[in-house]
Design a protein around this motif. Structure first.
Motif, PDB file in Angstrom:
ATOM      1  N   GLN A  55       6.893  33.140 -36.940  1.00 57.95           N
ATOM      2  CA  GLN A  55       6.259  31.949 -36.407  1.00 57.95           C
ATOM      3  C   GLN A  55       4.734  32.110 -36.372  1.00 57.95           C
ATOM      4  O   GLN A  55       4.210  33.219 -36.272  1.00 57.95           O
ATOM      5  N   TYR A  57       4.975  27.653 -34.622  1.00 62.71           N
ATOM      6  CA  TYR A  57       5.405  26.849 -35.772  1.00 62.71           C
ATOM      7  C   TYR A  57       6.039  27.748 -36.831  1.00 62.71           C
ATOM      8  O   TYR A  57       5.557  28.855 -37.078  1.00 62.71           O
ATOM      9  N   GLU A  58       7.089  27.249 -37.459  1.00 59.74           N
ATOM     10  CA  GLU A  58       7.718  27.992 -38.547  1.00 59.74           C
ATOM     11  C   GLU A  58       7.231  27.529 -39.913  1.00 59.74           C
ATOM     12  O   GLU A  58       7.547  28.113 -40.923  1.00 59.74           O
TER      13      GLU A  58
END
Length: 410
Positions: free
Chosen positions: A223, A227-228
């Motif tokens: 991440q 957020y990925e």
């Protein structure tokens, strides 16, 4: 240098701006809706393939390609110079998670295509470069490692060992951009073929490792501030465990990995900075729209002095950064990447730092909305902040730049 864009650049800018308005911006929400319905969040939404097809149809494809002599390369791309490409990349930066992919101008594929074009042999170009140019597959560049300070490339610990007609790769990488995407079919892996060599910059080599090779494990998505980054194919941890590939998969020569990495990363750094200016422009646009539509303490935010200062400072900063980036692009075209080394480092230091601050002010102007999923600002901030690390952290570039300045006086 001439400060005006030439006729071809202006024509492409007009076409690209229209493409963004008519296709890219409307597709942002659609892509997220489609991704939520996919079997895997790493699969590519249908609307992205539609954008790619439309970009091809309109001739907005592979705009980034400049050859190893910093000359336009019409064989692989649109035949643009760095200076012509810069304002186009800026426009795509306004939608950084969608537009570069739509035009086949997204990292890490751009750098990998340039690397293969410059250092790959004919068989490697046929197998990997051609489908990358066509946008049929994606790729990843496997350099960064969790156990060492990868800002010093000589620290890389992954081993690439010759064994007869093969090389055997063992190592652990992370933050390998794009690797979670199932369309990522090949890794360009940097590792040591001569770990005991006396020349630290000749210990490393690069080798092509197909994703489906036994022993390759894409272990997890890393991440970035939570957020990925599904749209870019994530940033994966990848393990290479006794991975055997043909000796013909070596890129260039044994011991050439460090030099290849430097050749690859230079253009990548300016591309990031070009797109960052577009990210800053979008943040300013959102900040201004918010400022004229919200009221606090009896008057619009646009009439609050502090908000006016944010907007004015952002405009000044963007204009400064754009000029420095354009100068750097011009130098790369006229004296080559080596001749523009100081300026490449300067923009890599200055641009992410300043753009993070601009986006942060836009977040502040949006209040709670700024950190929410209802606006793109939080994701833009995370992406910009990451670029203070990507392709070499600020401090490494500062160290090198200071040494070059001091050398004049020694």
């Amino acid at each position: 240098m001439d400060f005006a864009y030439d006729a071809r650049t202006e024509e492409l800018r007009a076409r690209l701006l229209a493409f963004m308005d008519e296709h890219v911006y409307p597709a942002e929400a659609v892509a997220e809706e489609q991704r939520a319905l996919l079997a895997s969040p790493w699969d590519t939404p249908a609307v992205v393939e539609e954008l790619k097809a439309e970009a091809k149809r309109q001739g907005l494809w592979n705009l980034f390609f400049v050859d190893q002599h910093s000359l336009p390369d019409a064989e692989y791309g649109a035949g643009l110079t760095n200076l012509q490409y810069a304002p186009l990349a800026e426009i795509t930066g306004r939608s950084p998670h969608l537009a570069p992919t739509a035009l086949n101008c997204a990292a890490p594929d751009t750098g990998n295509m340039e690397l293969l074009a410059q250092f790959g042999d004919e068989a490697q170009k046929k197998q990997w470069l051609e489908p990358l140019l066509a946008g049929e597959i994606r790729s990843a560049f496997a350099m960064t490692e969790p156990e060492v300070a990868s800002s010093d490339a000589t620290n890389i610990e992954t081993r690439i060992r010759r064994d007869g007609d093969s090389y055997v790769v063992d190592g652990r990488k992370w933050y390998i951009s794009g690797a979670m995407n199932p369309d990522c079919k090949v890794f360009i892996v940097m590792g040591k073929t001569d770990p005991d060599g006396t020349d630290l910059r000749r210990q490393q080599s690069m080798i092509l490792v197909p994703r489906d090779t036994p022993g390759v494990e894409v272990r997890r998505a890393m991440q970035v501030y939570g957020y990925e980054d599904h749209s870019h194919g994530g940033h994966a941890e990848v393990v290479f465990d006794n991975v055997r590939v043909p000796a013909a998969n070596l890129v260039g020569e044994e011991g050439g990995g460090f030099a290849i990495a430097q050749a690859r990363l230079g253009p990548g750094r300016i591309h990031h900075c070009m797109r960052l200016i577009g990210m800053a422009e979008r943040a300013v646009e959102l900040m201004c729209r918010r400022a004229v539509s919200r009221t606090a303490f009896g008057k619009p935010l646009a009439q609050q002095g502090v908000v006016q200062n944010w907007i004015a400072d952002a405009r000044v900063t963007i204009e400064q950064l754009r000029l420095l980036v354009l100068k750097t692009a011009w130098l790369m075209d006229t004296v080559g990447n080596r001749g523009a080394h100081t300026e490449i480092q300067a923009i890599k230091i200055a641009t992410p730092r300043a753009v993070v601050d601009i986006i942060d002010k836009a977040v502040q102007a949006h209040g709670a909305g700024g950190v929410s999923q209802d606006f793109p600002l939080a994701e833009l901030w995370a992406a910009a902040r990451t670029l203070k690390l990507a392709d070499g952290p600020d401090e490494v570039h500062q160290r090198s730049l200071a040494r070059r300045e001091l050398k004049k006086y020694l």
